[in-house]
Write a protein that holds these residues in place. Structure first.
Motif, mmCIF file in Angstrom:
data_model
loop_
_atom_site.group_PDB
_atom_site.id
_atom_site.type_symbol
_atom_site.label_atom_id
_atom_site.label_comp_id
_atom_site.label_asym_id
_atom_site.label_seq_id
_atom_site.Cartn_x
_atom_site.Cartn_y
_atom_site.Cartn_z
ATOM 1 N N LYS A 48 0.827 -1.208 0.000
ATOM 2 C CA LYS A 48 0.000 0.000 0.000
ATOM 3 C C LYS A 48 0.863 1.261 0.000
ATOM 4 O O LYS A 48 0.671 2.161 -0.821
ATOM 5 C CB LYS A 48 -0.933 0.002 1.218
ATOM 6 C CG LYS A 48 -1.786 1.252 1.330
ATOM 7 C CD LYS A 48 -2.647 1.222 2.585
ATOM 8 C CE LYS A 48 -3.422 2.508 2.752
ATOM 9 N NZ LYS A 48 -4.184 2.519 4.004
ATOM 10 N N GLU A 49 1.805 1.348 0.930
ATOM 11 C CA GLU A 49 2.653 2.534 1.040
ATOM 12 C C GLU A 49 3.682 2.610 -0.085
ATOM 13 O O GLU A 49 3.999 3.698 -0.560
ATOM 14 C CB GLU A 49 3.357 2.582 2.401
ATOM 15 C CG GLU A 49 2.425 2.909 3.551
ATOM 16 C CD GLU A 49 1.769 4.274 3.409
ATOM 17 O OE1 GLU A 49 2.488 5.272 3.204
ATOM 18 O OE2 GLU A 49 0.535 4.345 3.498
ATOM 19 N N ILE A 50 4.175 1.472 -0.530
ATOM 20 C CA ILE A 50 5.123 1.467 -1.648
ATOM 21 C C ILE A 50 4.446 2.033 -2.887
ATOM 22 O O ILE A 50 4.995 2.905 -3.563
ATOM 23 C CB ILE A 50 5.659 0.040 -1.910
ATOM 24 C CG1 ILE A 50 6.483 -0.450 -0.721
ATOM 25 C CG2 ILE A 50 6.496 0.004 -3.194
ATOM 26 C CD1 ILE A 50 6.861 -1.923 -0.785
ATOM 27 N N ILE A 51 3.251 1.557 -3.176
ATOM 28 C CA ILE A 51 2.496 2.043 -4.340
ATOM 29 C C ILE A 51 2.164 3.522 -4.174
ATOM 30 O O ILE A 51 2.267 4.304 -5.124
ATOM 31 C CB ILE A 51 1.222 1.191 -4.561
ATOM 32 C CG1 ILE A 51 1.626 -0.218 -5.013
ATOM 33 C CG2 ILE A 51 0.286 1.850 -5.562
ATOM 34 C CD1 ILE A 51 0.496 -1.226 -5.007
ATOM 35 N N ARG A 52 1.777 3.920 -2.962
ATOM 36 C CA ARG A 52 1.454 5.329 -2.712
ATOM 37 C C ARG A 52 2.666 6.207 -2.966
ATOM 38 O O ARG A 52 2.557 7.254 -3.614
ATOM 39 C CB ARG A 52 0.954 5.519 -1.286
ATOM 40 C CG ARG A 52 0.492 6.946 -0.986
ATOM 41 C CD ARG A 52 -0.051 7.063 0.423
ATOM 42 N NE ARG A 52 0.986 6.998 1.429
ATOM 43 C CZ ARG A 52 1.711 8.042 1.832
ATOM 44 N NH1 ARG A 52 1.523 9.231 1.297
ATOM 45 N NH2 ARG A 52 2.615 7.902 2.773
ATOM 46 N N ALA A 64 12.046 12.095 -0.841
ATOM 47 C CA ALA A 64 11.155 11.372 0.070
ATOM 48 C C ALA A 64 10.943 9.934 -0.391
ATOM 49 O O ALA A 64 10.949 9.007 0.424
ATOM 50 C CB ALA A 64 9.812 12.096 0.183
ATOM 51 N N VAL A 65 10.775 9.747 -1.690
ATOM 52 C CA VAL A 65 10.551 8.403 -2.223
ATOM 53 C C VAL A 65 11.806 7.544 -2.037
ATOM 54 O O VAL A 65 11.729 6.407 -1.565
ATOM 55 C CB VAL A 65 10.137 8.462 -3.719
ATOM 56 C CG1 VAL A 65 10.057 7.071 -4.321
ATOM 57 C CG2 VAL A 65 8.816 9.198 -3.874
ATOM 58 N N LEU A 66 12.958 8.099 -2.414
ATOM 59 C CA LEU A 66 14.207 7.350 -2.267
ATOM 60 C C LEU A 66 14.535 7.078 -0.803
ATOM 61 O O LEU A 66 15.042 6.017 -0.462
ATOM 62 C CB LEU A 66 15.359 8.098 -2.938
ATOM 63 C CG LEU A 66 15.341 8.123 -4.462
ATOM 64 C CD1 LEU A 66 16.499 8.948 -5.005
ATOM 65 C CD2 LEU A 66 15.355 6.725 -5.049
ATOM 66 N N THR A 67 14.230 8.036 0.053
ATOM 67 C CA THR A 67 14.489 7.856 1.476
ATOM 68 C C THR A 67 13.625 6.740 2.044
ATOM 69 O O THR A 67 14.120 5.879 2.773
ATOM 70 C CB THR A 67 14.226 9.167 2.246
ATOM 71 O OG1 THR A 67 15.080 10.170 1.727
ATOM 72 C CG2 THR A 67 14.496 9.003 3.727
ATOM 73 N N ASN A 68 12.362 6.729 1.692
ATOM 74 C CA ASN A 68 11.469 5.707 2.229
ATOM 75 C C ASN A 68 11.767 4.333 1.647
ATOM 76 O O ASN A 68 12.034 3.393 2.382
ATOM 77 C CB ASN A 68 10.013 6.077 1.964
ATOM 78 C CG ASN A 68 9.053 5.113 2.642
ATOM 79 O OD1 ASN A 68 9.238 3.904 2.623
ATOM 80 N ND2 ASN A 68 8.023 5.646 3.237
ATOM 81 N N VAL A 121 3.819 -2.945 7.217
ATOM 82 C CA VAL A 121 4.178 -4.216 6.603
ATOM 83 C C VAL A 121 5.080 -3.994 5.389
ATOM 84 O O VAL A 121 5.947 -4.818 5.088
ATOM 85 C CB VAL A 121 2.923 -5.044 6.250
ATOM 86 C CG1 VAL A 121 2.147 -4.423 5.106
ATOM 87 C CG2 VAL A 121 3.275 -6.472 5.924
ATOM 88 N N ASP A 122 4.927 -2.868 4.717
ATOM 89 C CA ASP A 122 5.789 -2.553 3.576
ATOM 90 C C ASP A 122 7.239 -2.357 4.014
ATOM 91 O O ASP A 122 8.166 -2.752 3.295
ATOM 92 C CB ASP A 122 5.299 -1.294 2.855
ATOM 93 C CG ASP A 122 3.996 -1.527 2.102
ATOM 94 O OD1 ASP A 122 3.583 -2.699 1.971
ATOM 95 O OD2 ASP A 122 3.398 -0.542 1.641
#
Length: 157
Positions: A48-52, A64-68, A121-122
């Protein structure tokens, strides 16, 4: 002597890594870990969070994307790399997968109970992937080392 030195350095690196990991997971102000939420924060839906993050990458920003996503993977690669050096019993991709998953599960449960960060869970999926990639890097590094030096380090006199 060299094997002993490698073990000592590996233990130092391992415990240093664990300290840094604990700091970033629970105490890093830059990740907002110093404030304790009043409500539980969790995500139990895989991807869910990966897709978001991928879907809204332009709004969130590349950093933010690369950090997460990247941070969760890269943050657990040392675990998969160093652990097989410390204990030959942990060699094997399935063992590293299980051990990394277990460590990630512990961290996420502590985050849930302590209300610091978000139990996601992601994160467990990405962390486990990072541990497996770390083990693959160890496996390649070890194969190259063995081709140059043989099975064991040779002590020169």
């Amino acid at each position: 002597m060299k094997e002993r030195t490698v073990k000592i350095i590996s233990w130092i690196l391992f415990w240093g890594y664990i300290c840094v990991l604990v700091y970033f997971m629970f105490f890093a102000e830059i990740w907002g870990r110093t404030s304790i939420c009043e409500e539980y924060s969790y995500n139990l839906i895989p991807f869910k969070e990966i897709i978001r993050f991928i879907k809204y990458r332009k709004q969130l920003g590349t950093v933010a994307v690369l950090t997460n996503i990247g941070g969760n993977i890269v943050g657990f690669m040392p675990f998969g790399f160093i652990l097989p050096i410390l204990s030959p019993k942990t060699r094997g991709i399935f063992r590293i997968l299980i051990l990394t998953f277990d460590l990630s599960l512990c961290i996420e449960m502590i985050q849930l109970v302590s209300k610091v960060g978000c139990c996601d869970v992601d994160d467990m999926i990405l962390n486990t992937l990072g541990g497996v990639l770390g083990y693959i890097a160890f496996y390649i590094f070890n194969a190259v080392r063995r081709s140059f030096f043989g099975k064991r380090f040779k002590v020169r006199r």
